[in-house]
Scaffold this motif. Sequence first.
Motif, PDB file in Angstrom:
ATOM      1  N   GLY A  77       0.945  -1.303  -0.239  1.00  0.00           N
ATOM      2  CA  GLY A  77      -0.106  -0.071  -0.092  1.00  0.00           C
ATOM      3  C   GLY A  77       1.057   1.802  -0.216  1.00  0.00           C
ATOM      4  O   GLY A  77       0.690   2.209   0.432  1.00  0.00           O
ATOM      5  N   GLY A  81      -1.355   3.790  -1.608  1.00  0.00           N
ATOM      6  CA  GLY A  81      -2.720   3.476  -0.724  1.00  0.00           C
ATOM      7  C   GLY A  81      -2.375   4.225   0.910  1.00  0.00           C
ATOM      8  O   GLY A  81      -3.563   4.195   1.302  1.00  0.00           O
ATOM      9  N   ASP A  82      -1.269   4.778   0.776  1.00  0.00           N
ATOM     10  CA  ASP A  82      -0.727   5.411   2.330  1.00  0.00           C
ATOM     11  C   ASP A  82      -0.814   6.385   1.693  1.00  0.00           C
ATOM     12  O   ASP A  82      -0.992   7.353   3.196  1.00  0.00           O
ATOM     13  CB  ASP A  82       0.843   5.021   2.769  1.00  0.00           C
ATOM     14  CG  ASP A  82       1.505   5.646   1.695  1.00  0.00           C
ATOM     15  OD1 ASP A  82       1.550   6.101   0.263  1.00  0.00           O
ATOM     16  OD2 ASP A  82       2.908   4.831   1.939  1.00  0.00           O
ATOM     17  N   GLU A  85      -2.374   7.992   4.997  1.00  0.00           N
ATOM     18  CA  GLU A  85      -2.920   7.820   6.295  1.00  0.00           C
ATOM     19  C   GLU A  85      -2.912   8.451   7.695  1.00  0.00           C
ATOM     20  O   GLU A  85      -3.906   7.633   8.783  1.00  0.00           O
ATOM     21  CB  GLU A  85      -1.722   6.112   6.271  1.00  0.00           C
ATOM     22  CG  GLU A  85      -1.807   5.244   6.495  1.00  0.00           C
ATOM     23  CD  GLU A  85      -0.343   4.096   6.943  1.00  0.00           C
ATOM     24  OE1 GLU A  85      -1.204   3.312   5.824  1.00  0.00           O
ATOM     25  OE2 GLU A  85       0.285   4.585   6.295  1.00  0.00           O
ATOM     26  N   LYS A 131      -6.310   1.931   0.102  1.00  0.00           N
ATOM     27  CA  LYS A 131      -5.503   0.973  -0.156  1.00  0.00           C
ATOM     28  C   LYS A 131      -5.918   0.123  -1.426  1.00  0.00           C
ATOM     29  O   LYS A 131      -5.036  -0.954  -2.006  1.00  0.00           O
ATOM     30  CB  LYS A 131      -5.772   0.465   1.276  1.00  0.00           C
ATOM     31  CG  LYS A 131      -4.489   0.311   2.311  1.00  0.00           C
ATOM     32  CD  LYS A 131      -4.718   0.369   4.007  1.00  0.00           C
ATOM     33  CE  LYS A 131      -3.891   0.649   5.150  1.00  0.00           C
ATOM     34  NZ  LYS A 131      -2.403   0.836   4.178  1.00  0.00           N
ATOM     35  N   ASP A 134      -4.733   0.325  -4.392  1.00  0.00           N
ATOM     36  CA  ASP A 134      -3.352  -0.957  -4.432  1.00  0.00           C
ATOM     37  C   ASP A 134      -3.328  -1.684  -5.056  1.00  0.00           C
ATOM     38  O   ASP A 134      -3.011  -2.040  -5.273  1.00  0.00           O
ATOM     39  CB  ASP A 134      -2.484   0.727  -3.567  1.00  0.00           C
ATOM     40  CG  ASP A 134      -1.323   1.154  -3.794  1.00  0.00           C
ATOM     41  OD1 ASP A 134      -1.783   2.015  -4.895  1.00  0.00           O
ATOM     42  OD2 ASP A 134      -0.702   1.716  -2.929  1.00  0.00           O
ATOM     43  N   GLN A 166      -5.183  -9.630   2.400  1.00  0.00           N
ATOM     44  CA  GLN A 166      -4.594  -8.053   3.308  1.00  0.00           C
ATOM     45  C   GLN A 166      -5.871  -7.591   3.314  1.00  0.00           C
ATOM     46  O   GLN A 166      -6.017  -6.706   3.610  1.00  0.00           O
ATOM     47  CB  GLN A 166      -3.482  -7.261   1.716  1.00  0.00           C
ATOM     48  CG  GLN A 166      -1.770  -7.789   2.363  1.00  0.00           C
ATOM     49  CD  GLN A 166      -1.870  -7.142   3.868  1.00  0.00           C
ATOM     50  OE1 GLN A 166      -1.556  -6.153   3.974  1.00  0.00           O
ATOM     51  NE2 GLN A 166      -1.437  -8.157   4.222  1.00  0.00           N
ATOM     52  N   HIS A 170      -7.678  -5.809   5.903  1.00  0.00           N
ATOM     53  CA  HIS A 170      -8.140  -3.976   6.016  1.00  0.00           C
ATOM     54  C   HIS A 170      -9.583  -3.892   5.574  1.00  0.00           C
ATOM     55  O   HIS A 170     -10.221  -2.711   5.740  1.00  0.00           O
ATOM     56  CB  HIS A 170      -7.526  -4.021   4.846  1.00  0.00           C
ATOM     57  CG  HIS A 170      -6.056  -3.525   5.151  1.00  0.00           C
ATOM     58  ND1 HIS A 170      -5.642  -2.961   6.638  1.00  0.00           N
ATOM     59  CD2 HIS A 170      -5.217  -3.950   4.738  1.00  0.00           C
ATOM     60  CE1 HIS A 170      -4.047  -2.449   6.526  1.00  0.00           C
ATOM     61  NE2 HIS A 170      -3.858  -4.414   5.565  1.00  0.00           N
TER      62      HIS A 170
END
Length: 259
Positions: A77, A81-82, A85, A131, A134, A166, A170
């Motif tokens: 990620g 994706g981050d 964050e 996330k 990604d 993953q 999440h």
Amino acid sequence: MKAQTPYTFDFSLPHCQWWLAITAPQISYNRGEYDYDLPSLKRDAEDLEAWGKSFADSWGIETRREWHQMIHRLAMGEVHGDVWEGEFGRRACMSANEWQQRIDSVQNEVAKAEMQYLDAAYRHVGIAGFKAWDFCRGSFLTRAGFSAGKVTQEEFAFLLNYFCLQIQKHFSSWEQYSQSFIFGRNYWEYINDQDEDIDNVKYLLNNGFYIGFSNFFQSLEQDKDCPIPALEWNTTLPVIPQPESLRALLSEEEGETQS
């Protein structure tokens, strides 16, 4: 009959169906060219070399190692994706009223609009944020690499299974995963558009850029071939060892590449 291994792809197995289903949001934009149920994506297998090259050029990757480095970053990620964050984490620790007060205290109109967008995304997908943008692209790149000869069968199985793990970690449903993907894709369109941010925030906060939110979900819901609705979210996934080829490739010294 050849014995099955953890790396075997058998479409009759629910976890193998999951391996392919996670790419569905990305494929939905390119239904004329790609197939949900073909591990190698391409309906037309002609001139795979040219297709692989054009695909690699668009990502800025050429060697097998570069291909896998990008997949690894997506699996972590770390590509888009981050984004925000820390702010998603901050939003998780605040009430809706507290967050609105924080928005109201910001003077910059672009920053204010972006905070409103983050709040909308959080209400749908929680702390996971973008996330899925990604993870989904990582599964797409894995399958494209398999088609182009950059990803082996063992690597293909391990990587797709890892992405699935993953995603189940999440997110809590296919709907939430899909929402994270489209929120992330829309933000990616926003930051890459050439117009000024102040002109673009109105699109960010409404139906999005290009393929908007409503069109995206409508295309998934109306596509009878889309595998997502039929698959149980809590499908059990296998434990698959990391292939030695992948371990060796990612641990190579900088400058040592494989074509």
